[in-house]
Design a protein around this motif. Sequence first.
Motif, PDB file in Angstrom:
ATOM      1  N   THR A 132      -4.789   6.971  -2.535  1.00 54.74           N
ATOM      2  CA  THR A 132      -4.206   7.126  -1.100  1.00 54.74           C
ATOM      3  C   THR A 132      -5.252   6.450  -0.291  1.00 54.74           C
ATOM      4  N   HIS A 133      -6.607   6.862  -0.687  1.00 55.14           N
ATOM      5  CA  HIS A 133      -7.918   6.465   0.220  1.00 55.14           C
ATOM      6  C   HIS A 133      -8.055   5.019   0.058  1.00 55.14           C
ATOM      7  N   LEU A 134      -7.784   4.279  -1.228  1.00 58.77           N
ATOM      8  CA  LEU A 134      -7.938   3.149  -1.322  1.00 58.77           C
ATOM      9  C   LEU A 134      -7.129   2.030  -1.003  1.00 58.77           C
ATOM     10  N   ALA A 135      -5.559   2.543  -1.174  1.00 54.35           N
ATOM     11  CA  ALA A 135      -4.582   1.591  -0.779  1.00 54.35           C
ATOM     12  C   ALA A 135      -3.777   1.931   0.421  1.00 54.35           C
ATOM     13  N   ALA A 155     -15.568  15.250  -2.593  1.00 53.82           N
ATOM     14  CA  ALA A 155     -16.258  15.468  -1.323  1.00 53.82           C
ATOM     15  C   ALA A 155     -17.545  14.576  -1.448  1.00 53.82           C
ATOM     16  N   GLU A 156     -18.051  14.329  -2.655  1.00 56.42           N
ATOM     17  CA  GLU A 156     -19.305  13.755  -2.876  1.00 56.42           C
ATOM     18  C   GLU A 156     -19.225  12.216  -2.532  1.00 56.42           C
ATOM     19  N   VAL A 157     -17.890  11.649  -2.677  1.00 57.76           N
ATOM     20  CA  VAL A 157     -17.547  10.303  -2.463  1.00 57.76           C
ATOM     21  C   VAL A 157     -16.583   9.973  -1.226  1.00 57.76           C
ATOM     22  N   GLY A 158     -16.673  11.208  -0.215  1.00 57.01           N
ATOM     23  CA  GLY A 158     -16.024  11.050   0.939  1.00 57.01           C
ATOM     24  C   GLY A 158     -14.652  11.150   1.030  1.00 57.01           C
ATOM     25  N   ILE A 159     -14.024  12.090   0.084  1.00 55.97           N
ATOM     26  CA  ILE A 159     -12.576  12.304   0.210  1.00 55.97           C
ATOM     27  C   ILE A 159     -12.493  13.697  -0.017  1.00 55.97           C
ATOM     28  N   ASP A 160     -11.854  14.166   1.033  1.00 53.08           N
ATOM     29  CA  ASP A 160     -11.601  15.651   1.089  1.00 53.08           C
ATOM     30  C   ASP A 160     -10.375  16.114   0.708  1.00 53.08           C
ATOM     31  N   ARG A 171      -6.298  -7.466  -1.254  1.00 51.52           N
ATOM     32  CA  ARG A 171      -7.598  -6.968  -1.734  1.00 51.52           C
ATOM     33  C   ARG A 171      -7.709  -5.356  -1.335  1.00 51.52           C
ATOM     34  N   ALA A 172      -8.131  -4.675  -2.260  1.00 51.42           N
ATOM     35  CA  ALA A 172      -8.092  -2.986  -2.109  1.00 51.42           C
ATOM     36  C   ALA A 172      -9.493  -2.691  -1.611  1.00 51.42           C
ATOM     37  N   GLU A 222       2.964   3.945  -1.919  1.00 52.57           N
ATOM     38  CA  GLU A 222       3.494   5.141  -1.825  1.00 52.57           C
ATOM     39  C   GLU A 222       3.006   5.937  -2.993  1.00 52.57           C
ATOM     40  N   VAL A 223       2.306   7.255  -2.693  1.00 53.42           N
ATOM     41  CA  VAL A 223       1.541   8.108  -3.824  1.00 53.42           C
ATOM     42  C   VAL A 223       2.540   9.331  -3.907  1.00 53.42           C
TER      43      VAL A 223
END
Length: 117
Positions: free
Chosen positions: A7-10, A36-41, A116-117, A15-16
Amino acid sequence: MAAAFLTHLAGDRIEVRSAGSAPADTVNPAVVEAMAEVGIDIAAETPKILTIEAVQASDVVITMGCGDACPVFPGKTYLDWKLDPAGRGTAAVRPIRDDIRTRVQNLITELTPGDRA
């Protein structure tokens, strides 16, 4: 983690759906912390049960070792990533997280050629 990275990258290019054959009651706190360490909550996420309808509606199904518990339908692409972070602490989850991110990036490239992702 795979669904969150996808979801974050695409974004809206893919659709996920996320579900498990035997989901826990809550997301592993170590997974929440590692993401969270990589910025995804993902703190508000709740595990969901995998349904036949969800598999039928999908083009690609990524499993994490669910074996016979996962429904199989002709024409679907199945990828089995044996990368289950269940019961592991944050330090053990980090390399799994990083492996999943790489696999997701490769999958996005495969599913969206020329993009490009």
